[in-house]
Design a protein around this motif. Structure first.
Motif, PDB file in Angstrom:
ATOM      1  N   GLY A 155     -40.429   6.263  49.865  1.00  0.00           N
ATOM      2  CA  GLY A 155     -39.763   6.936  48.759  1.00  0.00           C
ATOM      3  C   GLY A 155     -40.229   8.345  48.475  1.00  0.00           C
ATOM      4  N   ARG A 156     -41.166   8.847  49.253  1.00  0.00           N
ATOM      5  CA  ARG A 156     -41.776  10.124  48.890  1.00  0.00           C
ATOM      6  C   ARG A 156     -41.134  11.348  49.548  1.00  0.00           C
ATOM      7  N   TYR A 157     -40.647  11.217  50.776  1.00  0.00           N
ATOM      8  CA  TYR A 157     -40.208  12.402  51.512  1.00  0.00           C
ATOM      9  C   TYR A 157     -38.730  12.358  51.876  1.00  0.00           C
ATOM     10  N   LEU A 158     -38.107  13.534  51.767  1.00  0.00           N
ATOM     11  CA  LEU A 158     -36.752  13.745  52.253  1.00  0.00           C
ATOM     12  C   LEU A 158     -36.814  14.793  53.352  1.00  0.00           C
ATOM     13  N   ALA A 159     -36.063  14.576  54.412  1.00  0.00           N
ATOM     14  CA  ALA A 159     -36.018  15.548  55.513  1.00  0.00           C
ATOM     15  C   ALA A 159     -34.575  15.863  55.845  1.00  0.00           C
ATOM     16  N   GLY A 160     -34.300  17.123  56.152  1.00  0.00           N
ATOM     17  CA  GLY A 160     -32.967  17.530  56.561  1.00  0.00           C
ATOM     18  C   GLY A 160     -33.072  18.787  57.403  1.00  0.00           C
ATOM     19  N   TYR A 161     -32.028  19.053  58.173  1.00  0.00           N
ATOM     20  CA  TYR A 161     -32.030  20.292  58.950  1.00  0.00           C
ATOM     21  C   TYR A 161     -31.292  21.376  58.186  1.00  0.00           C
ATOM     22  N   THR A 162     -31.536  22.613  58.531  1.00  0.00           N
ATOM     23  CA  THR A 162     -30.894  23.718  57.831  1.00  0.00           C
ATOM     24  C   THR A 162     -29.457  23.881  58.303  1.00  0.00           C
ATOM     25  N   GLY A 163     -28.630  24.482  57.472  1.00  0.00           N
ATOM     26  CA  GLY A 163     -27.248  24.713  57.846  1.00  0.00           C
ATOM     27  C   GLY A 163     -27.094  25.613  59.050  1.00  0.00           C
ATOM     28  N   THR A 175     -43.910  15.977  44.226  1.00  0.00           N
ATOM     29  CA  THR A 175     -44.483  17.269  43.839  1.00  0.00           C
ATOM     30  C   THR A 175     -43.456  18.396  43.810  1.00  0.00           C
ATOM     31  N   GLY A 176     -42.314  18.191  44.493  1.00  0.00           N
ATOM     32  CA  GLY A 176     -41.303  19.241  44.577  1.00  0.00           C
ATOM     33  C   GLY A 176     -41.600  20.291  45.629  1.00  0.00           C
TER      34      GLY A 176
END
Length: 292
Positions: A155-163, A175-176
């Motif tokens: 539940g702590r990390y989100l990952a995504g690639y840039t546009g 922590t943001g």
């Protein structure tokens, strides 16, 4: 930019695959799944215990199925985030990014919460989190990695690639703070994160590759990268690999292309094979969305 909407169908046919008694009792076997294909709408089929459950949603391809396969989140043409379960549809947020096929919502591992890229200023986009019933909405930070978000099981990390496809970014929702994943120069898909958020499954690009239009890929050659060191994991599965997903408990499921039907091999945390099953022939060209 193409805006084809993805449709889904699923069926799993087990194969005999010897495993140790310890491995068999340590984790529950995969027994169902969700697949998809391109169509004029998104028809999503959950298959489990011999039963199909169908869900149809609108929008322009910005959707995802919950890990339990019971709910579908999707973004409509007015930037509203919906949750559809059976015949019930509920708007749970009203400020989701719309018009970028890669800006898909993502479910938490327990299928109770959603994270989604929100409309905002250029550059880092705000990420919202909301409960599946529409309560508890909040912003958890900003990130450049808004495309095909993946959420770690802890539940702590989100990952995504840039546009622009120039790398993958991780957002710590507690922590943001954000950071760019090491070892990834170009990518146009993020499939999933390991439960601790350390490793990410991506479709890596060469500089000469097309960036694509951001829709869910039907298949991709998976690369597993340690986001801290940049080291690439060797996947010990033979054949042409066309996908991979981390399961909630840390097992790695790898999809292998077949002449008449594809095969999924499930590896333990120590990368030993513990399960293997064949997909039916009619989903051979479809994309893998979830395993149940």
């Amino acid at each position: 930019m193409r805006t084809r909407i993805l449709a889904v169908a699923a069926l799993l046919t087990p194969l005999v695959f010897p495993v140790s008694a310890a491995a068999a009792t340590a984790t529950a076997p995969v027994s169902g799944g969700v697949f998809y294909r391109f169509s004029d709408k998104a028809d999503i089929y959950r298959y489990l215990a011999g039963k199909f459950t169908k869900t149809s949603v609108g929008g322009a391809g910005q959707f995802s199925a919950s890990p339990d396969g019971k709910k579908v989140a999707w973004v409509d043409y007015n930037s509203k985030l919906h949750v559809t379960e059976g015949k019930t549809d509920k708007i749970v947020a009203k400020n989701a990014i719309f018009g970028a096929p890669c800006a898909t919502p993502v479910w938490s591992a327990d299928s109770q919460r959603l994270a989604f890229p929100m409309t905002g200023t250029e550059g880092k986009a705000p990420i919202g989190v909301v409960n599946a019933d529409g309560t508890g909405a909040k912003k958890v930070g900003r990130t450049y990695g808004v495309c095909h978000l993946a959420w770690s099981a802890n539940g702590r990390y989100l990952a995504g690639y840039t546009g622009t496809t120039e790398g993958v970014h991780l957002l710590d929702v507690t922590t943001g703070k954000t950071r760019k994943a090491a070892g990834i120069k170009l990518a146009n898909h993020v499939q999933s994160l390991s439960p601790d958020g350390r490793k990410v499954i991506i479709h890596a690009l060469k500089p000469s590759d097309e960036g694509g239009d951001g829709v869910w890929p039907s298949y991709f050659r998976p690369t597993v990268v340690d986001t801290v060191t940049g080291a690439k994991l060797t996947i010990p599965v033979k054949g042409t690999l066309i996908g991979a997903i981390y399961l909630r408990d840390g097992r790695l499921a790898v999809r292998v292309k077949g002449a008449s039907r594809n095969t999924v091999v499930v590896l333990s945390k120590s990368l030993k094979p513990v399960q293997k099953f064949a997909e039916p022939a009619n989903v051979r060209t479809m994309g893998l969305l979830q395993l149940l």
